[in-house]
Write an enzyme that holds these catalytic residues in place. Sequence first.
Site, mmCIF file in Angstrom:
data_model
loop_
_atom_site.group_PDB
_atom_site.id
_atom_site.type_symbol
_atom_site.label_atom_id
_atom_site.label_comp_id
_atom_site.label_asym_id
_atom_site.label_seq_id
_atom_site.Cartn_x
_atom_site.Cartn_y
_atom_site.Cartn_z
ATOM 1 N N HIS A 88 -22.437 51.758 -38.596
ATOM 2 C CA HIS A 88 -22.697 51.807 -36.913
ATOM 3 C C HIS A 88 -23.891 52.332 -36.204
ATOM 4 C CE1 HIS A 88 -25.497 53.839 -40.268
ATOM 5 N NE2 HIS A 88 -26.209 54.450 -39.927
ATOM 6 N N ASP A 124 -26.737 51.266 -43.671
ATOM 7 C CA ASP A 124 -27.815 51.952 -43.735
ATOM 8 C C ASP A 124 -28.174 51.342 -45.122
ATOM 9 O OD1 ASP A 124 -28.147 53.434 -41.985
ATOM 10 O OD2 ASP A 124 -27.329 55.184 -43.328
ATOM 11 N N HIS A 127 -25.501 47.734 -37.969
ATOM 12 C CA HIS A 127 -26.273 47.908 -39.510
ATOM 13 C C HIS A 127 -25.360 48.710 -40.177
ATOM 14 C CE1 HIS A 127 -27.943 51.963 -38.195
ATOM 15 N NE2 HIS A 127 -27.863 51.772 -39.569
ATOM 16 N N ARG A 164 -31.285 63.979 -40.959
ATOM 17 C CA ARG A 164 -30.431 62.782 -41.774
ATOM 18 C C ARG A 164 -30.572 63.123 -43.042
ATOM 19 N NH1 ARG A 164 -30.189 56.517 -41.431
ATOM 20 N NH2 ARG A 164 -32.388 56.659 -42.927
HETATM 21 C C1 SIN Z 1 -28.614 55.922 -38.370
HETATM 22 O O1 SIN Z 1 -28.566 55.124 -38.312
HETATM 23 O O2 SIN Z 1 -28.525 56.416 -39.126
HETATM 24 C C2 SIN Z 1 -29.476 56.730 -37.018
HETATM 25 C C3 SIN Z 1 -27.797 57.378 -36.003
HETATM 26 C C4 SIN Z 1 -28.104 57.935 -35.246
HETATM 27 O O3 SIN Z 1 -29.152 58.715 -34.676
HETATM 28 O O4 SIN Z 1 -27.321 58.532 -33.747
#
Ligand code: SIN
Length: 278
Positions: free
Chosen positions: A254, A102, A100, A269
């Site tokens: 990612h 974000d 995805h 995050r």
């Molecule tokens: C996310 O999608 O922001 C999480 C990425 C992760 O936990 O590695």
Amino acid sequence: MAYSKIEVTPYGGAVGAEVGGVDLGELDNETFAEIEQALYENLVLFFHDQDITEDEQVAFAARFGPIGYYPFVEGLRDHPEIVPVLKEAGESLNFGGVWHSDTAYLEKPPMGSVLYAKELPPVGGDTLWSNMYLAYERLSGGMKDVLDGLKAVNSSRKGPAAITREARIEDHGKEDAADYYEAVHPAIRIHPATGKKAIYVNIGHTANFEGMTEEESAPILNYLFEHAIRPEFTCRFKWEVGDVAVWDNRCAQHYAMNDYHGHRRLMHRVTIEGEAPA
Ligand code: SIN
């Protein structure tokens, strides 16, 4: 570009670089300018052995722009800008365990995120990134022509992504969150800083092309979902506690690998506000 304040080492052939010589808790403007340039060139940057406080993580993210928000889950009580990305040992699904970009379902999705590794499983829990400039470049001229005129509907309701956030919504869901979010964005966006074109549809959130049904859209979308994450466009980062990653959400997708069942993984995050994709 030549860097004088930081050391930049490519992490893979397609995307990502490790950055050395930096303490993210003590950045001067010149060093930050080089980091921002390195981000434009590499799409995701990795900083090892960082010992930063919550305030310092937020301050680093805020250098890129105003802090963004995540609509579904509360941040930390003392630092609401920091959203814990958590998988408990007893859980089976992980947050972000689908390719995805974000919150593409928001009118203004984030420009990027800063992710800080706090607790990791003994093995596994890597994160992968894919380069959406490269994925766009490798399309045929005919496909580029078709996509350049299309807009796509992005929805938070798509099942595979929606289920990865359910456990966190149960724990710390935001009371004022809407049931779902939807936004229409160009299928190919132009990065406002680099001027380069990037694929901006993703399997996690993109439901259909505007003006077409899901069934009509599916053949091209499914092709793009697969194409965008071809292994040669990606890198896979193996975390150590204290590592920080910052990525540009406008040109990279990612995926958080879910291969550490029975172990806890906790990341902090912070997202950075973005603009409406154009
Ligand atoms: C996310 O999608 O922001 C999480 C990425 C992760 O936990 O590695």
